[in-house]
Design a protein around this motif. Structure first.
Motif, PDB file in Angstrom:
ATOM      1  N   CYS A 125      45.053  43.644  41.065  1.00 55.74           N
ATOM      2  CA  CYS A 125      46.025  44.531  40.440  1.00 55.74           C
ATOM      3  C   CYS A 125      45.459  45.107  39.147  1.00 55.74           C
ATOM      4  O   CYS A 125      45.688  46.266  38.812  1.00 55.74           O
ATOM      5  CB  CYS A 125      47.330  43.774  40.179  1.00 55.74           C
ATOM      6  SG  CYS A 125      48.741  44.848  39.818  1.00 55.74           S
ATOM      7  N   THR A 126      44.723  44.288  38.432  1.00 53.38           N
ATOM      8  CA  THR A 126      43.946  44.733  37.268  1.00 53.38           C
ATOM      9  C   THR A 126      42.548  44.152  37.417  1.00 53.38           C
ATOM     10  O   THR A 126      42.268  43.372  38.320  1.00 53.38           O
ATOM     11  CB  THR A 126      44.577  44.251  35.952  1.00 53.38           C
ATOM     12  OG1 THR A 126      44.420  42.825  35.851  1.00 53.38           O
ATOM     13  CG2 THR A 126      46.055  44.589  35.872  1.00 53.38           C
ATOM     14  N   ASP A 127      41.659  44.487  36.500  1.00 56.02           N
ATOM     15  CA  ASP A 127      40.296  43.958  36.565  1.00 56.02           C
ATOM     16  C   ASP A 127      40.269  42.445  36.389  1.00 56.02           C
ATOM     17  O   ASP A 127      39.352  41.774  36.867  1.00 56.02           O
ATOM     18  CB  ASP A 127      39.427  44.615  35.483  1.00 56.02           C
ATOM     19  CG  ASP A 127      39.164  46.077  35.793  1.00 56.02           C
ATOM     20  OD1 ASP A 127      39.210  46.436  36.983  1.00 56.02           O
ATOM     21  OD2 ASP A 127      38.934  46.853  34.843  1.00 56.02           O
ATOM     22  N   TYR A 187      45.002  39.369  39.926  1.00 58.91           N
ATOM     23  CA  TYR A 187      45.432  39.828  41.244  1.00 58.91           C
ATOM     24  C   TYR A 187      46.905  40.203  41.259  1.00 58.91           C
ATOM     25  O   TYR A 187      47.389  40.762  42.247  1.00 58.91           O
ATOM     26  CB  TYR A 187      45.185  38.738  42.291  1.00 58.91           C
ATOM     27  CG  TYR A 187      43.744  38.661  42.747  1.00 58.91           C
ATOM     28  CD1 TYR A 187      43.240  39.535  43.707  1.00 58.91           C
ATOM     29  CD2 TYR A 187      42.885  37.713  42.202  1.00 58.91           C
ATOM     30  CE1 TYR A 187      41.922  39.463  44.119  1.00 58.91           C
ATOM     31  CE2 TYR A 187      41.561  37.636  42.604  1.00 58.91           C
ATOM     32  CZ  TYR A 187      41.079  38.521  43.564  1.00 58.91           C
ATOM     33  OH  TYR A 187      39.772  38.448  43.964  1.00 58.91           O
ATOM     34  N   HIS A 188      47.641  39.852  40.210  1.00 59.50           N
ATOM     35  CA  HIS A 188      49.070  40.162  40.155  1.00 59.50           C
ATOM     36  C   HIS A 188      49.374  41.014  38.946  1.00 59.50           C
ATOM     37  O   HIS A 188      48.547  41.164  38.038  1.00 59.50           O
ATOM     38  CB  HIS A 188      49.902  38.865  40.123  1.00 59.50           C
ATOM     39  CG  HIS A 188      49.556  37.956  38.983  1.00 59.50           C
ATOM     40  ND1 HIS A 188      50.064  38.148  37.714  1.00 59.50           N
ATOM     41  CD2 HIS A 188      48.761  36.864  38.919  1.00 59.50           C
ATOM     42  CE1 HIS A 188      49.603  37.200  36.910  1.00 59.50           C
ATOM     43  NE2 HIS A 188      48.804  36.411  37.612  1.00 59.50           N
ATOM     44  N   THR A 189      50.573  41.592  38.954  1.00 58.05           N
ATOM     45  CA  THR A 189      50.970  42.464  37.862  1.00 58.05           C
ATOM     46  C   THR A 189      51.184  41.678  36.572  1.00 58.05           C
ATOM     47  O   THR A 189      51.420  40.456  36.593  1.00 58.05           O
ATOM     48  CB  THR A 189      52.265  43.212  38.233  1.00 58.05           C
ATOM     49  OG1 THR A 189      52.587  44.149  37.203  1.00 58.05           O
ATOM     50  CG2 THR A 189      53.424  42.248  38.402  1.00 58.05           C
ATOM     51  N   THR A 190      51.097  42.359  35.456  1.00 55.87           N
ATOM     52  CA  THR A 190      51.302  41.745  34.152  1.00 55.87           C
ATOM     53  C   THR A 190      52.461  42.443  33.439  1.00 55.87           C
ATOM     54  O   THR A 190      52.865  43.545  33.825  1.00 55.87           O
ATOM     55  CB  THR A 190      50.034  41.850  33.291  1.00 55.87           C
ATOM     56  OG1 THR A 190      49.728  43.240  33.077  1.00 55.87           O
ATOM     57  CG2 THR A 190      48.852  41.170  33.986  1.00 55.87           C
ATOM     58  N   ALA A 191      52.962  41.808  32.408  1.00 53.80           N
ATOM     59  CA  ALA A 191      54.104  42.361  31.677  1.00 53.80           C
ATOM     60  C   ALA A 191      53.770  43.710  31.060  1.00 53.80           C
ATOM     61  O   ALA A 191      54.640  44.593  30.954  1.00 53.80           O
ATOM     62  CB  ALA A 191      54.553  41.374  30.601  1.00 53.80           C
TER      63      ALA A 191
END
Length: 314
Positions: free
Chosen positions: A50-52, A55-59
């Motif tokens: 999801c980001t570098d 694997y999951h989204t962040t706030a």
């Protein structure tokens, strides 16, 4: 040695799993549309992560990250259902002919569709790749429909239910329906809902390509109405009923399309139009299937043993 225990796969269970696979694949098309319509296409800016770093989204990624990541998670749910169908087909005894290749196609279509989705992210929502992503989902839905129909048919030879010219007309209608779906992705690629405010458009003139799409829809409706009357003329009740459903779905989809065009493409109507595309595809395939049927093979009649000749005693 104890005999191994095999989980019984009943025809009813297999049919329900196959039907659930159709629903799940339609659902992911609609949720994928929600990603694009909420400008969340780059909510997770890379793939497969999801980001570098995660694997999951962040706030920090906000609601757009949640929407995009949720759609990625739904892919796993659709894949689990496809895997359950595949395992049920493998365990089914006796197994209807042709069922296993269809189950494999649906199962492998899920990761293939996910990879194309990843490419859309890596290409920053290139409209041509986004269109391919949608069409890949349509192909999986078509395979899932064929799989479901095979589970509700007897395992016998296929026989036509309508004359050959009408079967050809039904095939032509199916091809036109597929063409309308393809041109529809071009319309989407020229419109305002890019999935992200910075995403490029395909450069086609929205008004001109929308007219081409509308012309294809008129042709499709005309062919479908012709099928309806032709099926009724030859007394093909099941095929006529399927054609009537197709015409009704097409008219509803066409109405949504015209309203969304003249109201400047509100997101809710665009989402309804995407769902309608899936329903048109399924209704078209139902007509195609109604032009033939499988008939169960009757077991050979048992023959009585020949009577032994009676001989006179000596």
């Amino acid at each position: 040695m104890k005999a191994s225990v095999r989980f019984p796969v009943t025809p009813t269970l297999l049919r329900r799993l196959a039907y659930a696979s159709i629903i799940a694949n339609v659902a992911i098309v609609v949720t994928g549309g929600a990603v694009r319509l909420t400008a969340s296409g780059l909510g997770c800016p890379t793939w497969p992560r999801c980001t570098d770093e995660s694997y999951h989204t962040t706030a920090e990624m906000g609601v757009h990250g949640v929407i995009e990541f949720s759609n990625r998670l739904l892919t796993f749910a659709v894949g689990i259902i496809a895997l359950a169908v595949l395992l049920a087909v493998v365990a089914r005894r006796p197994r209807p002919r042709g069922l296993l290749p269809l189950a494999v196609a649906v199962f492998l279509g899920i990761p293939a569709q996910a990879v194309i989705g990843g490419i859309t992210v890596l290409t920053h929502l290139n409209p041509w790749v986004v269109g391919l992503h949608f069409l890949a989902s349509m192909a999986v839905i078509a395979a899932a429909y064929a799989l479901w129909r095979r589970t509700v048919e007897p395992d016998g030879p296929t026989t036509p239910t309508v004359p050959a010219p009408l079967r050809t007309l039904a095939l032509l209608t199916t091809l036109v329906s597929a063409a309308v779906l393809v041109v529809g992705t071009w319309v989407t690629g020229s419109g305002p809902h890019a999935g992200d405010r910075g995403a490029a458009r395909n450069g086609l003139d929205p008004q001109a390509i929308s007219q081409v799409h509308a012309d294809g829809v008129f042709l499709l409706i005309g062919l479908s109405v012709a099928l309806l009357f032709a099926f009724r003329a030859v007394g093909a009740v099941r095929a006529a009923r399927a054609a009537a459903v197709l015409v009704a779905v097409e008219l509803g989809q066409g109405l949504i399309g015209f309203v969304q065009y003249f109201t400047h493409l509100p997101a809710l109507l665009v989402a309804a139009h995407m769902l309608g595309s899936c329903l048109v595809l399924l209704a078209t395939l139902a007509v195609l299937w109604a032009t033939r049927e499988r008939r169960a093979v009757s077991p050979p009649a048992a023959t009585a043993p020949a009577a032994e000749p009676v001989t006179a005693g000596v």
